[in-house]
Motif scaffolding. Sequence first.
Motif, PDB file in Angstrom:
ATOM      1  N   VAL A 279     -72.867 -42.609 -23.668  1.00 13.56           N
ATOM      2  CA  VAL A 279     -71.652 -43.414 -23.558  1.00 13.56           C
ATOM      3  C   VAL A 279     -70.961 -43.139 -22.226  1.00 13.56           C
ATOM      4  O   VAL A 279     -71.021 -42.021 -21.688  1.00 13.56           O
ATOM      5  CB  VAL A 279     -70.684 -43.111 -24.734  1.00 13.56           C
ATOM      6  CG1 VAL A 279     -70.214 -41.665 -24.704  1.00 13.56           C
ATOM      7  CG2 VAL A 279     -69.507 -44.079 -24.733  1.00 13.56           C
TER       8      VAL A 279
ATOM      9  N   TYR B 224     -67.179 -44.184 -20.279  1.00 13.50           N
ATOM     10  CA  TYR B 224     -65.871 -44.851 -20.335  1.00 13.50           C
ATOM     11  C   TYR B 224     -65.568 -45.449 -18.972  1.00 13.50           C
ATOM     12  O   TYR B 224     -65.326 -44.743 -17.999  1.00 13.50           O
ATOM     13  CB  TYR B 224     -64.786 -43.856 -20.740  1.00 13.50           C
ATOM     14  CG  TYR B 224     -63.381 -44.426 -20.721  1.00 13.50           C
ATOM     15  CD1 TYR B 224     -63.120 -45.729 -21.178  1.00 13.50           C
ATOM     16  CD2 TYR B 224     -62.308 -43.670 -20.257  1.00 13.50           C
ATOM     17  CE1 TYR B 224     -61.834 -46.257 -21.157  1.00 13.50           C
ATOM     18  CE2 TYR B 224     -61.016 -44.184 -20.247  1.00 13.50           C
ATOM     19  CZ  TYR B 224     -60.784 -45.483 -20.690  1.00 13.50           C
ATOM     20  OH  TYR B 224     -59.496 -46.006 -20.684  1.00 13.50           O
TER      21      TYR B 224
ATOM     22  N   VAL C 221     -66.212 -49.351 -22.945  1.00 15.81           N
ATOM     23  CA  VAL C 221     -67.233 -48.290 -22.980  1.00 15.81           C
ATOM     24  C   VAL C 221     -68.594 -48.965 -22.903  1.00 15.81           C
ATOM     25  O   VAL C 221     -68.830 -49.993 -23.523  1.00 15.81           O
ATOM     26  CB  VAL C 221     -67.134 -47.402 -24.239  1.00 15.81           C
ATOM     27  CG1 VAL C 221     -65.884 -46.553 -24.219  1.00 15.81           C
ATOM     28  CG2 VAL C 221     -67.224 -48.219 -25.512  1.00 15.81           C
TER      29      VAL C 221
ATOM     30  N   TRP D  88     -72.477 -48.207 -23.725  1.00 10.08           N
ATOM     31  CA  TRP D  88     -73.155 -47.270 -24.626  1.00 10.08           C
ATOM     32  C   TRP D  88     -74.661 -47.564 -24.703  1.00 10.08           C
ATOM     33  O   TRP D  88     -75.122 -48.654 -24.339  1.00 10.08           O
ATOM     34  CB  TRP D  88     -72.563 -47.347 -26.033  1.00 10.08           C
ATOM     35  CG  TRP D  88     -72.782 -48.692 -26.687  1.00 10.08           C
ATOM     36  CD1 TRP D  88     -71.964 -49.784 -26.620  1.00 10.08           C
ATOM     37  CD2 TRP D  88     -73.920 -49.087 -27.459  1.00 10.08           C
ATOM     38  NE1 TRP D  88     -72.524 -50.835 -27.300  1.00 10.08           N
ATOM     39  CE2 TRP D  88     -73.717 -50.444 -27.832  1.00 10.08           C
ATOM     40  CE3 TRP D  88     -75.089 -48.441 -27.873  1.00 10.08           C
ATOM     41  CZ2 TRP D  88     -74.651 -51.150 -28.596  1.00 10.08           C
ATOM     42  CZ3 TRP D  88     -76.016 -49.153 -28.637  1.00 10.08           C
ATOM     43  CH2 TRP D  88     -75.779 -50.489 -28.993  1.00 10.08           C
TER      44      TRP D  88
ATOM     45  N   VAL E 259     -61.472 -41.234 -25.459  1.00  5.11           N
ATOM     46  CA  VAL E 259     -61.650 -41.614 -24.052  1.00  5.11           C
ATOM     47  C   VAL E 259     -60.396 -41.254 -23.272  1.00  5.11           C
ATOM     48  O   VAL E 259     -59.270 -41.445 -23.739  1.00  5.11           O
ATOM     49  CB  VAL E 259     -61.970 -43.126 -23.895  1.00  5.11           C
ATOM     50  CG1 VAL E 259     -63.345 -43.430 -24.453  1.00  5.11           C
ATOM     51  CG2 VAL E 259     -60.913 -44.003 -24.586  1.00  5.11           C
TER      52      VAL E 259
END
Length: 209
Positions: free
Chosen positions: A110, A112, A119, A121, A207
């Motif tokens: 992941v 941010y 995000v 991923w 995050v």
Amino acid sequence: MNHRQRIASSLIAAALAGAALISSAPTALAAEGPSVRSLTVGSEGTSLTITFDVPVSAAKAAGLRAELGSQANSEGTASTRGIDKGPIYPVVNCSEGNRSFTDRNGTFDVRYNCGYNVVNWGYKVSGALVSIAASTMQETGVRWYKGSTFLGQNAPHNVPVSYSLHGTQGGMNSGDLLHWSDTMTFKVNAGGVPGSAHLTVGGSFVVLR
């Protein structure tokens, strides 16, 4: 012995032979110990259940479970915090780039991207599971929550089990607690025995910009 007696004798012999074959199957199975129809390999946040098409001995199922379990932390950056339910959650910072969390069933990556409040991923099933896959996998699509608020669900896939799933989810800001979950199903040939795998994965993280 006349003709009718010979026919009767042959039928009796065939019946006895059939009975011997039928009675030998339970004896062979008993020699291998108790039988099972499924096994589960799990860790915090993820669970893999394999259901066999036919019963297998408990010893064979235990051997397969040990083989799958030995793959823990074999890919990416090992961190059980990546699938922790809390109350202390891992933090994914905007400045660190991709963050990887691995358990015995697969690896979740992941990032941010705080500039766009999204995000990015990815998820990849473990090599041990890929090696026993016997079909493509049906993936439901990742479901995302911000706290208790549903953010959305990514598109489902029907792809090879070796495929690196990936996507983008928006709607979050610095400091948000995110929860994700996904389900994958596929056919397997585990130790020479056909069956079906049901893999549930998920986790939580915060995050920060």
